[in-house]
Design a protein around this motif. Structure first.
Motif, PDB file in Angstrom:
ATOM      1  N   ILE A 213      -0.972 -44.173  78.797  1.00  0.00           N
ATOM      2  CA  ILE A 213      -1.004 -42.713  78.872  1.00  0.00           C
ATOM      3  C   ILE A 213      -0.356 -42.278  80.180  1.00  0.00           C
ATOM      4  O   ILE A 213      -0.748 -42.746  81.255  1.00  0.00           O
ATOM      5  CB  ILE A 213      -2.448 -42.182  78.806  1.00  0.00           C
ATOM      6  N   ALA A 215       0.099 -40.248  83.250  1.00  0.00           N
ATOM      7  CA  ALA A 215      -0.845 -39.434  84.018  1.00  0.00           C
ATOM      8  C   ALA A 215      -0.230 -38.084  84.341  1.00  0.00           C
ATOM      9  O   ALA A 215       0.771 -38.000  85.052  1.00  0.00           O
ATOM     10  CB  ALA A 215      -1.241 -40.160  85.299  1.00  0.00           C
ATOM     11  N   THR A 216      -0.817 -37.036  83.812  1.00  0.00           N
ATOM     12  CA  THR A 216      -0.390 -35.679  84.140  1.00  0.00           C
ATOM     13  C   THR A 216      -1.612 -34.800  84.339  1.00  0.00           C
ATOM     14  O   THR A 216      -2.701 -35.114  83.863  1.00  0.00           O
ATOM     15  CB  THR A 216       0.486 -35.065  83.026  1.00  0.00           C
ATOM     16  N   VAL A 338      -4.721 -34.800  78.760  1.00  0.00           N
ATOM     17  CA  VAL A 338      -4.816 -36.262  78.806  1.00  0.00           C
ATOM     18  C   VAL A 338      -5.947 -36.773  77.911  1.00  0.00           C
ATOM     19  O   VAL A 338      -5.816 -37.807  77.249  1.00  0.00           O
ATOM     20  CB  VAL A 338      -5.014 -36.737  80.265  1.00  0.00           C
ATOM     21  N   GLU A 341      -5.276 -37.655  74.308  1.00  0.00           N
ATOM     22  CA  GLU A 341      -4.404 -38.797  74.038  1.00  0.00           C
ATOM     23  C   GLU A 341      -5.150 -40.132  74.038  1.00  0.00           C
ATOM     24  O   GLU A 341      -4.557 -41.176  73.799  1.00  0.00           O
ATOM     25  CB  GLU A 341      -3.271 -38.828  75.058  1.00  0.00           C
ATOM     26  N   ILE A 350      -4.414 -45.169  81.956  1.00  0.00           N
ATOM     27  CA  ILE A 350      -3.873 -43.981  82.607  1.00  0.00           C
ATOM     28  C   ILE A 350      -3.265 -44.424  83.929  1.00  0.00           C
ATOM     29  O   ILE A 350      -3.968 -44.761  84.876  1.00  0.00           O
ATOM     30  CB  ILE A 350      -4.963 -42.918  82.826  1.00  0.00           C
ATOM     31  N   THR A 367     -10.717 -36.209  84.259  1.00  0.00           N
ATOM     32  CA  THR A 367     -10.888 -37.174  83.168  1.00  0.00           C
ATOM     33  C   THR A 367     -12.354 -37.565  83.016  1.00  0.00           C
ATOM     34  O   THR A 367     -12.902 -37.577  81.897  1.00  0.00           O
ATOM     35  CB  THR A 367     -10.034 -38.424  83.428  1.00  0.00           C
TER      36      THR A 367
END
Length: 557
Positions: A213, A215-216, A338, A341, A350, A367
């Motif tokens: 994933i 990371a944003t 995130v 996903e 991540i 998160t």
């Protein structure tokens, strides 16, 4: 009948005994498992803690070098050998089999001492397998008995949390890779790894189920404290944080009124525009009465406020912070969620590499908070038969309808000892409350003494690879009831990939050779040291080739 490895000799207690080793049998080694009967006739399991060699004719308290030399010269080799003895000390782990022959998979406390003169035997592989191999996932093999696999109970490992602790290069990442593969492959577990150094982005094994994933962060989704940490605003910068809150609520409210959804970089730009608007409200006003801005408060009311000279610096600084975030870390700003996903039954990695610590902490906080909150919503919805709440979580976050394990690498970044940040708050909350909602926690660190005390103490299983720093050793011991003084010496003497495992997920403490993820499992991950010498030599060969080519080109035609 199997030969004894020794006979109990000297004083014994309910916890320890000493025995003299049978010179004609197999020499037991440090860390070996033994069995001996106590005074009630119960079969007791013990762990060999120390072995020492002595000679009655060459006692260290007797004489000088000349005495020892004379003794060696006078007595024949055979006489010296017959005067030799190997004494061993064993720690009692508990009753393995009762007098009636009943086998106890988890040894219970021994209440009576061992009688001097009792024969001591090696524990059988079969008995050790029954003790150590009952868990669903395989971590490795006993160091003292390579034929015996060590399994961990997944329910206990995940629900009661665990820690993997070691110095750099001792095998932390390999251990996590092995555990992740086993949990996903054996019980279809869902795992999320927060990966600050990108060690697991290439995680793979035959039949792997890995979901990388990117990371944003969406600033419009995170909380104000997380946003302030993202921008690097100090906790004592109260005026800057106040104006950040005003702009944050105002931009969101104005977007709702206009029917727009603002997120990602658009949200950052809208925040910058709002700061610019408020700065100009001060600079372009003719008198102090005209220096007015409008913002939305916590209740959604539009409020009027005058801007003072002392406010201007905070507004300008905030605008600079926002611009720096967009310019330097724009690649990590996105309207993506995130959490949506995360895929069930997979290792979700991540990758946080490339972020500064402030950005890592903000994303980790978002998160962790989101995972716990959505799990709480789902579990409560199921318990109260709230179908709308269950459907809401199921449709947007299908992976969070199942229990989940969060593994946090370099945990001392996110939960530093003696400090507070948005991520440490949610790590602590998961450590205390996650079990009730099916959220497990695994923390990984090379600096245990820099970890938050409360969070480390909540990890009920500890996989401790080599730790050489005495303060780290003592800190880990203080945070774990199962680690005794004798285990501390084991931790310092471990080799690469070797671990002391104690706690709730294993029947009794054990020294384990963790499987090599690459060699034993056929997998791959990005951890491990760079081979500096090889890369330097490769570079030298390339440089030499270029130099030779330049020399040829320099020759006259």
């Amino acid at each position: 009948m199997e030969k004894p490895v020794g006979i109990v000799f000297g004083e014994s207690t309910t916890d320890h005994f000493t025995f003299i080793v049978n010179p004609r049998g197999e020499l037991p080694r440090f860390g070996e498992f033994l069995v001996v009967k106590n005074r009630d006739g119960d079969e007791v399991l013990a762990l060999l803690r120390a072995v020492r060699n002595m000679n009655w004719l060459m006692d260290a308290s007797r004489g000088s070098y000349d005495y020892v030399e004379k003794t060696v010269n006078v007595f024949a080799t055979g006489v010296l050998e017959k005067s030799e003895a190997i004494l061993a000390t064993a720690k009692i782990l508990g009753i393995l089999r009762t007098e009636k022959g009943e086998f106890l998979r988890k040894p219970v406390p021994n209440r009576v001492p061992i009688k001097p003169g009792e024969r001591v035997y090696l524990a059988s592989d079969e008995d050790l397998e029954r003790i150590f191999s009952s868990g669903q996932v395989r971590l490795g093999r006993l160091i003292a008995r390579e034929r015996v696999e060590v399994g961990l109970d997944v329910n206990r490992l995940v629900s009661r949390h665990f820690a993997v602790l070691a110095v750099t290069g001792a095998g932390k990442s390999n251990t996590i890779a092995v555990l992740a593969k086993e949990i996903v492959s054996k019980v279809s577990g869902t795992i999320v790894i927060l990966d600050p150094h990108g060690e697991y982005r290439s995680l793979s094994w035959p039949g792997a189920r890995v979901n990388p994933i990117r990371a944003t962060i969406d600033p419009a989704r995170i909380r104000l404290g997380e946003f302030a940490a993202l921008l690097g605003i100090a906790e004592n910068a109260s005026l800057q944080r106040r104006f950040l809150a005003l702009a944050y609520r105002t931009v969101k409210a104005e977007a709702r009124e206009s029917g727009r959804v603002v997120g990602g970089l658009d949200f950052i730009e809208a925040m910058e525009d709002k700061m610019e608007e408020w700065i100009r409200a001060y600079e372009n006003a003719e008198g102090s009465d005209d220096r007015v801005i409008y913002y939305y408060d916590e209740r959604g009311n539009r409020v009027r406020r005058s801007i003072q000279a002392r406010d201007l610096d905070s507004l300008i600084r905030l605008k600079d912070y926002l611009g720096e975030l967009r310019a330097n870390f724009g690649e990590f700003i996105s309207a993506r969620d995130v959490l949506s996903e995360i895929r069930p039954g997979m290792v979700n990695v991540i990758d946080l590499s490339g972020m500064e610590e402030e950005q890592m902490i903000s994303l980790a906080s978002f998160t962790l908070r989101g995972i716990l909150k959505k799990r709480v919503d789902y579990v409560k919805g199921v318990r109260t038969n709230d179908r709308a709440l269950v459907r809401e979580v199921s449709e947007a976050y299908p992976a969070l309808t199942r229990p989940l394990l969060v593994i946090v690498e370099e945990a001392h970044i996110f939960a530093p000892r003696g400090e507070s940040n948005p991520a440490s708050k949610w790590l602590g909350k998961i450590a205390r409350e996650g079990r009730k909602f099916g959220v497990g926690l695994g923390i990984v660190s090379q600096r245990p003494k820099k970890l938050d005390d409360d969070i480390l103490s909540q990890t009920n299983t500890k996989i401790i690879l080599r730790l050489v720093e005495p303060n780290d050793q003592r800190y880990v011991q203080q945070a774990s009831e199962q680690i005794s003084e004798d285990l501390l010496s084991d931790i310092a003497s471990l080799g690469v990939g070797e671990a002391v495992v104690v706690g709730y997920a294993i029947t009794i403490p054990a020294m384990v050779k963790v499987y090599s993820f690459e060699r034993d499992i056929g997998g791959h991950y990005g951890g491990g040291d760079i081979d500096i010498v090889s890369e330097w030599l490769e570079g030298k060969e390339e440089d030499d080739e270029v130099t030779e080519e330049e020399a040829i080109n320099a020759l006259p035609l």
